[in-house]
Design a protein around this motif. Structure first.
Motif, short mmCIF file in Angstrom:
data_model
loop_
_atom_site.label_atom_id
_atom_site.label_comp_id
_atom_site.label_asym_id
_atom_site.label_seq_id
_atom_site.Cartn_x
_atom_site.Cartn_y
_atom_site.Cartn_z
N ALA A 129 0.82 -1.22 0.00
CA ALA A 129 0.00 0.00 0.00
C ALA A 129 0.85 1.27 0.00
O ALA A 129 1.97 1.28 0.50
CB ALA A 129 -0.91 -0.01 1.23
N TRP A 131 1.25 5.63 0.77
CA TRP A 131 1.03 6.50 1.92
C TRP A 131 -0.04 7.56 1.67
O TRP A 131 -0.51 8.21 2.60
CB TRP A 131 2.34 7.20 2.32
CG TRP A 131 3.00 7.86 1.13
CD1 TRP A 131 3.98 7.30 0.35
CD2 TRP A 131 2.68 9.12 0.54
NE1 TRP A 131 4.28 8.14 -0.70
CE2 TRP A 131 3.51 9.28 -0.60
CE3 TRP A 131 1.79 10.14 0.85
CZ2 TRP A 131 3.46 10.40 -1.42
CZ3 TRP A 131 1.73 11.27 0.04
CH2 TRP A 131 2.57 11.38 -1.08
N LYS A 155 1.70 -5.07 3.59
CA LYS A 155 2.96 -4.33 3.77
C LYS A 155 2.64 -2.87 3.45
O LYS A 155 2.35 -2.52 2.31
CB LYS A 155 4.05 -4.87 2.82
CG LYS A 155 5.36 -4.08 2.88
CD LYS A 155 5.67 -3.49 1.52
CE LYS A 155 6.78 -2.47 1.50
NZ LYS A 155 6.60 -1.26 2.29
N SER A 158 6.54 2.97 4.01
CA SER A 158 7.41 3.42 5.10
C SER A 158 6.94 4.77 5.67
O SER A 158 7.11 5.05 6.85
CB SER A 158 8.84 3.58 4.60
OG SER A 158 9.30 2.36 4.09
N HIS A 188 12.18 -3.65 0.59
CA HIS A 188 11.85 -3.99 -0.80
C HIS A 188 12.38 -5.37 -1.18
O HIS A 188 11.70 -6.14 -1.86
CB HIS A 188 12.43 -2.95 -1.76
CG HIS A 188 11.73 -1.63 -1.68
ND1 HIS A 188 11.97 -0.60 -2.55
CD2 HIS A 188 10.79 -1.15 -0.82
CE1 HIS A 188 11.21 0.44 -2.25
NE2 HIS A 188 10.50 0.13 -1.19
N GLU A 192 10.05 -8.36 -2.61
CA GLU A 192 10.20 -8.94 -3.95
C GLU A 192 10.55 -10.42 -3.87
O GLU A 192 10.07 -11.23 -4.68
CB GLU A 192 11.26 -8.16 -4.73
CG GLU A 192 10.79 -6.75 -5.06
CD GLU A 192 11.86 -5.91 -5.76
OE1 GLU A 192 12.82 -6.49 -6.31
OE2 GLU A 192 11.74 -4.67 -5.75
N SER A 208 3.68 3.78 -7.26
CA SER A 208 4.26 4.43 -8.44
C SER A 208 4.42 3.44 -9.59
O SER A 208 4.40 2.22 -9.40
CB SER A 208 5.63 4.99 -8.06
OG SER A 208 6.47 3.92 -7.64
N LEU A 230 -1.57 2.30 -10.34
CA LEU A 230 -0.37 3.15 -10.37
C LEU A 230 -0.72 4.62 -10.56
O LEU A 230 -1.82 5.05 -10.23
CB LEU A 230 0.57 2.62 -11.45
CG LEU A 230 0.79 1.09 -11.43
CD1 LEU A 230 1.70 0.64 -12.55
CD2 LEU A 230 1.32 0.62 -10.08
N CYS A 263 -3.98 10.06 -6.35
CA CYS A 263 -3.74 9.39 -7.64
C CYS A 263 -4.67 9.95 -8.71
O CYS A 263 -4.29 10.07 -9.86
CB CYS A 263 -3.90 7.88 -7.51
SG CYS A 263 -5.49 7.41 -6.84
N GLU A 362 3.70 12.61 -13.79
CA GLU A 362 2.92 12.82 -12.57
C GLU A 362 3.66 13.81 -11.67
O GLU A 362 4.86 13.67 -11.44
CB GLU A 362 2.73 11.48 -11.85
CG GLU A 362 1.75 11.59 -10.69
CD GLU A 362 1.46 10.22 -10.07
OE1 GLU A 362 2.38 9.41 -9.92
OE2 GLU A 362 0.28 9.99 -9.71
N TRP A 428 -12.73 0.66 -9.80
CA TRP A 428 -11.58 1.57 -9.78
C TRP A 428 -10.48 0.92 -10.59
O TRP A 428 -9.91 -0.09 -10.21
CB TRP A 428 -11.13 1.81 -8.33
CG TRP A 428 -10.13 2.92 -8.25
CD1 TRP A 428 -8.83 2.83 -7.83
CD2 TRP A 428 -10.35 4.29 -8.61
NE1 TRP A 428 -8.23 4.06 -7.91
CE2 TRP A 428 -9.14 4.97 -8.39
CE3 TRP A 428 -11.45 4.99 -9.11
CZ2 TRP A 428 -8.99 6.32 -8.65
CZ3 TRP A 428 -11.29 6.36 -9.36
CH2 TRP A 428 -10.08 7.00 -9.13
#
Ligand code: NAP
Length: 459
Positions: A129, A131, A155, A158, A188, A192, A208, A230, A263, A362, A428
């Motif tokens: 997720a 922020w 997760k 940060s 990360h 991954e 992102s 994104l 977003c 963006e 969405w």
């Protein structure tokens, strides 16, 4: 493991610090989620719905703490409250449609055959997720995933480390078993590695484009479907027949709310030449009425950006555009709280074009570029001239024309006379670099379940 620090944009202090799980501890957490899944899915649907709703009710009880923490973590002024309106509406809607959406669809029930299509939970769902709307973006997947019988590992970003903890606290207090919904702190590499090791049956990533690409690479060859929500560069188009005041009010709010960190925030505006001067004048007045300041100050309508590194991206885009001929209409001196760091004066740019990053990449900050257009065709061409496709907002009194323009726009959602909003009954979703898949609506349940066909011959 190196601790992850949450630097508050309010004053630059370290607001929280957490040590991420080691790879082995992370694997053990996923194993617990896996072990708990069948038992959770075997509970009656009504029971899962009731527990999820009770979890959200507990979250609401924590509102005062949550609102204060949100301000510390990502700078949103406390006057706007938490994200409870949307969290509650989405939970309510997804709960209401669950039974019908997840019920088997019978195609034959005769004396010879019973044939039907059922939906089955995928297994363990992983939510990664962002922020910027930290509760809402999580709820979009958490609620349908749990209701459908999946277990969930979350997760969080940060920058909003405490959000996952609060969600877990609320859901566990409501009776959702600890292994059915776990919040984990991961770096990360471990994130991954888990995806690459087929730990999950579905990954919902909101964030992102670069992050989404990393998740897709991590999932390559594992057949783990990623849902990717994104970035965006959402346009507004004001036609000659628009209600000008309503257009200014909604589009500027869409551009500036949450310091532009939405977003589906409005990042570029195209205005018919007949309304252009009036629109720009009113837009500038609208922005000048904002009050940039400490998010705990009741007067503040615009807080700092979540991190000074995000503000730097916006400052750089503005500076580059101005160097290339754009005209800034807001004097930063009008916003004395601008500190050159996370506190950033909002900006309205004219004389912009699509050669400038501020109109193509963006920004995710309180800046918007406005261009004059001569007709629908030019507006459509410019709206589509983007690597993104999340939402587009058309301002007109003509419903048929809005729908016809909408059909020509490469986007996930078309709005007429509104913007920057999620309707839980609509999917969405986005196209182009904005991502793949969809959440909310009945389709949101399809992302967290798989079809299972039953072909039963009676003897
Ligand atoms: P981000 O930097 O991509 O991070 C999103 C999440 O992914 C965070 O939890 C982050 O962890 C994690 N992450 C990023 N790169 C990763 C990697 N290589 N491996 C594993 N995990 C990784 O995005 P953000 O800055 O938080 O959010 C802002 C972006 O989200 C904007 O582009 C915005 O448009 C987009 N967004 C889209 C939607 C939508 O519905 N389409 C909704 C909200 C936001 P860390 O925080 O620990 O780095």
């Amino acid at each position: 493991m190196k601790p992850i620090q949450l630097i508050s944009p309010v004053d630059g202090s370290v607001y929280a610090e957490r040590v991420p799980l080691t790879p082995d501890a992370a694997k053990a957490a996923v194993a617990r989620a896996r072990a708990a899944q069948k038992g959770w899915a075997a509970r009656p649907l009504e029971e899962r719905i009731a527990l999820v709703k009770a979890g959200v009710a507990k979250l609401n009880e924590m509102a005062p703490v949550i609102v204060e923490e949100l301000a510390w973590q990502m700078g949103r002024p406390t006057r706007f409250g938490g994200e409870f309106g949307g969290v509650n509406a989405r939970t309510e809607y997804m709960s209401q449609i669950a039974a019908e959406t997840l019920a088997p669809k019978v195609v034959e029930d005769s004396d010879k055959f019973r044939r039907y299509l059922a939906r089955e939970a995928l297994g363990v769902v992983f939510i990664v997720a962002p922020w910027n709307y930290p509760y809402l973006t999580t709820i979009n997947t958490l609620v349908p995933a749990l209701i459908a019988g999946n277990t969930v590992v979350l997760k969080h970003a940060s920058q909003t480390l405490l959000v996952g903890e609060r969600l877990a606290e609320a859901f566990h207090a409501a009776g959702v078993p600890a292994d059915v919904f776990q919040n984990v702190v991961l770096d990360h590499a471990t994130t991954e590695a888990l995806i690459g090791a087929r730990a999950f049956n579905f990954v919902n990533f909101t964030g992102s484009v670069g992050g989404g690409a990393a998740i897709e690479r991590a999932a390559a060859g594992t057949f783990t479907p990623p849902g990717l929500e994104l970035g965006g560069k959402d346009p507004g188009y004001v036609r000659a027949d628009a209600d000008l005041d309503a257009a200014v009010d909604t589009l500027m709010d869409g551009a500036m709310f949450n310091a532009g960190q939405c977003c589906c925030g409005i990042e570029r505006i195209y205005v018919h030449e007949s309304l252009y001067d009036a629109f720009v004048e009113k837009a500038v007045a609208w922005v000048k009425a904002l009050k940039l300041g400490n998010p705990f100050d009741k007067e503040s309508t615009l807080g700092p950006m979540a991190n000074k590194r995000f503000a730097k991206v916006v400052r750089d885009q503005i500076a580059e555009a101005v160097a290339a001929g754009a005209k800034p209409l807001i004097d930063p001196a009008h916003f004395p709280a601008d500190d050159g760091g996370a506190y950033l004066a909002p900006q309205v740019l004219v004389n912009v074009d699509h050669s400038m990053r501020v109109m193509m990449e963006e920004s995710f900050g309180p800046v918007v570029g406005i261009m004059k257009v001569k007709d629908d065709a030019e507006a459509i061409r410019l709206m589509n001239d983007s690597p993104y496709g999340l939402t587009a907002s058309i301002w007109t009194r003509d419903y048929d024309t809005a729908a016809a323009i909408g059909a020509q726009i490469e986007t996930g959602t078309i709005f007429m006379n509104r913007a920057d909003y999620l309707d839980p009954a609509l999917c969405w979703t986005g196209c182009k670099d904005t991502g793949r898949g969809g959440s909310l609506s009945y389709l949101g349940f399809l992302s967290v379940t798989r079809p299972k066909s039953y072909h039963l011959k009676k003897v």
